[in-house]
Structure formats: structure tokens, C-alpha cells
Design an enzyme around this catalytic site. Structure first.
Site, mmCIF file in Angstrom:
data_model
loop_
_atom_site.group_PDB
_atom_site.id
_atom_site.type_symbol
_atom_site.label_atom_id
_atom_site.label_comp_id
_atom_site.label_asym_id
_atom_site.label_seq_id
_atom_site.Cartn_x
_atom_site.Cartn_y
_atom_site.Cartn_z
ATOM 1 C CE1 TYR A 167 42.368 50.704 39.517
ATOM 2 C CE2 TYR A 167 44.211 52.036 38.738
ATOM 3 C CZ TYR A 167 43.716 50.839 39.241
ATOM 4 O OH TYR A 167 44.584 49.782 39.470
ATOM 5 C CE LYS A 171 43.868 50.335 42.968
ATOM 6 N NZ LYS A 171 43.628 49.125 43.767
HETATM 7 N N1 LIG Z 1 46.467 44.972 36.048
HETATM 8 C C1 LIG Z 1 47.274 45.985 36.302
HETATM 9 O O1 LIG Z 1 48.071 46.417 35.451
HETATM 10 C C2 LIG Z 1 47.268 46.629 37.645
HETATM 11 C C3 LIG Z 1 48.151 47.691 37.862
HETATM 12 C C4 LIG Z 1 48.180 48.294 39.102
HETATM 13 C C5 LIG Z 1 47.351 47.839 40.106
HETATM 14 N N2 LIG Z 1 46.496 46.812 39.862
HETATM 15 C C6 LIG Z 1 45.639 46.367 40.970
HETATM 16 O O2 LIG Z 1 45.746 44.971 41.120
HETATM 17 C C7 LIG Z 1 44.537 44.452 41.688
HETATM 18 C C8 LIG Z 1 44.013 43.291 40.879
HETATM 19 O O3 LIG Z 1 43.678 43.787 39.591
HETATM 20 P P1 LIG Z 1 43.678 42.872 38.294
HETATM 21 O O4 LIG Z 1 44.463 43.601 37.293
HETATM 22 O O5 LIG Z 1 44.011 41.478 38.634
HETATM 23 O O6 LIG Z 1 42.142 43.023 37.874
HETATM 24 P P2 LIG Z 1 41.015 41.948 37.490
HETATM 25 O O7 LIG Z 1 41.572 40.827 36.705
HETATM 26 O O8 LIG Z 1 39.902 42.769 36.925
HETATM 27 O O9 LIG Z 1 40.586 41.379 38.915
HETATM 28 C C9 LIG Z 1 39.860 42.155 39.826
HETATM 29 C C10 LIG Z 1 39.263 41.217 40.847
HETATM 30 O O10 LIG Z 1 38.501 42.010 41.792
HETATM 31 C C11 LIG Z 1 37.242 41.377 41.934
HETATM 32 N N3 LIG Z 1 36.231 42.293 42.422
HETATM 33 C C12 LIG Z 1 35.769 43.436 41.864
HETATM 34 N N4 LIG Z 1 34.800 43.971 42.609
HETATM 35 C C13 LIG Z 1 34.651 43.153 43.687
HETATM 36 C C14 LIG Z 1 33.807 43.150 44.826
HETATM 37 N N5 LIG Z 1 32.904 44.112 45.020
HETATM 38 N N6 LIG Z 1 33.952 42.164 45.742
HETATM 39 C C15 LIG Z 1 34.850 41.185 45.557
HETATM 40 N N7 LIG Z 1 35.661 41.107 44.489
HETATM 41 C C16 LIG Z 1 35.553 42.081 43.563
HETATM 42 C C17 LIG Z 1 36.929 40.814 40.568
HETATM 43 O O11 LIG Z 1 35.895 39.850 40.644
HETATM 44 P P3 LIG Z 1 34.873 39.542 39.408
HETATM 45 O O12 LIG Z 1 35.546 38.506 38.571
HETATM 46 O O13 LIG Z 1 33.662 39.050 40.109
HETATM 47 O O14 LIG Z 1 34.676 40.842 38.677
HETATM 48 C C18 LIG Z 1 38.288 40.214 40.245
HETATM 49 O O15 LIG Z 1 38.438 38.978 40.893
HETATM 50 C C19 LIG Z 1 43.582 45.643 41.765
HETATM 51 O O16 LIG Z 1 43.629 46.205 43.063
HETATM 52 C C20 LIG Z 1 44.171 46.615 40.764
HETATM 53 O O17 LIG Z 1 43.815 47.952 41.037
HETATM 54 C C21 LIG Z 1 46.425 46.193 38.663
#
Ligand SMILES: NC(=O)c1ccc[n+]([C@@H]2O[C@H](COP(=O)([O-])OP(=O)(O)OC[C@H]3O[C@@H](n4cnc5c(N)ncnc54)[C@H](OP(=O)(O)O)[C@@H]3O)[C@@H](O)[C@H]2O)c1
Length: 244
Positions: A167, A171
Site C-alpha cells: 500500500y 501511493k
Molecule cells: N481511509 C483512510 O484513512 C485513507 C487514508 C489515506 C488515503 N486513503 C485513500 O482514500 C481512497 C478511498 O479510500 P477509503 O478509505 O474510502 O476506502 P474504502 O471505503 O475501502 O473505499 C474504496 C473504494 O474503492 C473501490 N474499489 C476497489 N477496487 C476497485 C476496482 N478495482 N475498481 C473500482 N473500484 C474499486 C471500492 O469498491 P468496492 O466497494 O467494490 O470494494 C470502494 O468503493 C483510497 O485511495 C485510499 O487509499 C484513505
């Protein structure tokens, strides 16, 4: 639809920070396309956001599937003729392994979504973005991709980064990709930035985050709607630049 009506595509927008980014952009009057790989989840998110009176539509999109990516671009071309905003948000994280015990296959799996997926979608959407008078690309990165943070063995990030090689490095690669796109597209007025949403409670981290997904979406919404004098090639969080 008027020519001034903006359209935004957000990948992985059926839940978490992607859905909140969609909500934020839709609240500004932008037509929002919820990219999601699962039709039920994508439709449900679009329906939820439409309840606020916004123009929000589901577009099938698995970022790891070239056929799906191409079909999404063709659909947007046929329906809107252009794209104004692309938010590359979809990402996955795998279980925790220390670096020396992480198999290449695990890294490859994460890169398929977090790195190659971003390139595939951006490559497919760029012809549509180039037809926008002010296109914006926002790549959802993470402070865990900061080499400055990773290089500090005693810093607060070590607890996470030491067990998340796939991961974190995905990034870091995304940050480099952001800079190279930004450099190429600067002269065309297309602004490309990486953002960190902060540590938000979502499915990605089993809701251990300390911020809400809506708070995490705010910087992405700001950059997606930045004026022509907005930044490009930057790595930003709500408090400002993050060290590379
Ligand atoms: N949460 C944090 O603290 C945090 C911190 C830093 C960065 N981020 C970044 O923020 C972004 C969103 O993360 P989140 O925390 O909201 O995570 P999340 O709730 O797990 O959401 C991830 C999303 O990506 C989708 N996804 C995964 N694989 C995919 C694919 N092959 N094609 C299309 N969609 C796909 C998932 O769909 P499904 O429902 O179908 O699985 C879900 O809608 C990510 O880039 C993550 O790295 C998050």
C-alpha cells in the site's frame, strides 16, 4: 445540459471517501458519475446522493479491467462529450506483512488497482478531459506514500508503514505519476494533484480512522474545483503541502 455544466467522474465512489467526494461535488451543482465495480453498490450510492436533489449517476467501472475502463470512457463520450473532473480514488490495501515477508504477488495485486488502475483510467479519460475548458485530476494518495515519512524510522508513520509495503509504495508511485502527468499537462491548463484525506474511518482500515470520510473528502473537492491559478503537481492535505 448546458456547455457550462461540469461533469465529474470518481472511481470507487460507492462508499467511503469516494462517495463523500461525490456528495461534495454534487452539492456544488456538478453532474457526478459514481464509478463502481459492483452495480448494486454503485446504483445504491447514486440513489442515496440523488435524494439530495443532485444529478448523480452510476457508471460501471472496474479500474483493473481495461474493457470496463474503455466502456466507461465511451459512455461518458456518448453522453456528455467531455469530462471536466477525474478523481482517481479507488484503492485497496491487503493484510499486514513486514517487508521481508511480503510476496511479489501481493504487491502486484495492490498495484493493479492503486497504480495501474489510475494510469488506465487517466489514459482513457484524457481525450475527454482535454475537451474541458478547465480540467482537473485529483489522485487520492496517502501520507503513507511520503518517502520523507517512510525514511524516518522513529516517526509516527512507522507503526503503519512497517507492515504495509504494498500500500505505502503504491501511493509513493502514485505521487510520482501525479507529478509527471502534472508536468506534461500544465501547458494545457489541466491541473493534476495528489491529496491525502487524513486518517478516516472507512472499510479500508476497518473504521479505525479518527476523521470522518466527509472530512477526508474536503481537500479533493477543493482541488477538483480549483481555479486556473490553483496548484498543480502538488501533494496536499487540508493543512497544506505534505513532504514528498
Ligand atoms: N481511509 C483512510 O484513512 C485513507 C487514508 C489515506 C488515503 N486513503 C485513500 O482514500 C481512497 C478511498 O479510500 P477509503 O478509505 O474510502 O476506502 P474504502 O471505503 O475501502 O473505499 C474504496 C473504494 O474503492 C473501490 N474499489 C476497489 N477496487 C476497485 C476496482 N478495482 N475498481 C473500482 N473500484 C474499486 C471500492 O469498491 P468496492 O466497494 O467494490 O470494494 C470502494 O468503493 C483510497 O485511495 C485510499 O487509499 C484513505
Amino acid at each position: 445540459m448546458t456547455t457550462s455544466q461540469k461533469t465529474a467522474l470518481i472511481t470507487g465512489a460507492n462508499k467511503g471517501i469516494g462517495k463523500e467526494t461525490a456528495r461534495g461535488l454534487a452539492a456544488l451543482g456538478i453532474t457526478v458519475l459514481i464509478g463502481a465495480r459492483n452495480p448494486e453498490r454503485g446504483e445504491a450510492a447514486a440513489e442515496e446522493l440523488r435524494a439530495d436533489g443532485a444529478d448523480v449517476r452510476f457508471v460501471p467501472l472496474d479500474v483493473t479491467d481495461e474493457t470496463s475502463v474503455r466502456a466507461a470512457a465511451e459512455h461518458i463520450d456518448a453522453t456528455f462529450g467531455r469530462l471536466d473532473i477525474l478523481v482517481n480514488n479507488a484503492a485497496i490495501a491487503t493484510g499486514q506483512h513486514i517487508p521481508s515477508e511480503t510476496p511479489a504477488a501481493t504487491v502486484r495485486q495492490v498495484y493493479e488497482t492503486n497504480v495501474f488502475g489510475v494510469i488506465a483510467v487517466t489514459h482513457a479519460m484524457l481525450p475527454l478531459l482535454r475537451r474541458s475548458p478547465a480540467a482537473r485530476i485529483v489522485n487520492m494518495s496517502s501520507e503513507l506514500g511520503s518517502l520523507t515519512h517512510l525514511a524516518d524510522p522513529t516517526g509516527p508513520w512507522t507503526a503503519y508503514s512497517s507492515v504495509l509495503l504494498p500500500y505505502c509504495t503504491s501511493k509513493t508511485a502514485l505521487n510520482a505519476i501525479t507529478v509527471l502527468y502534472a508536468n506534461e499537462l500544465r501547458s494545457e491548463g489541466i491541473l493534476v494533484n495528489a491529496v491525502s484525506p487524513g486518517y478516516c474511518a472507512t472499510d479500508l482500515n476497518r473504521h479505525t480512522g479518527i476523521r470522518t470520510a466527509r472530512e477526508g473528502a474536503a481537500t479533493a473537492v477543493d482541488l477538483a474545483t480549483a481555479g486556473d491559478d490553483g496548484p498543480t503537481g502538488a501533494f496536499l492535505t487540508e493543512t497544506g503541502p505534505i513532504p514528498w
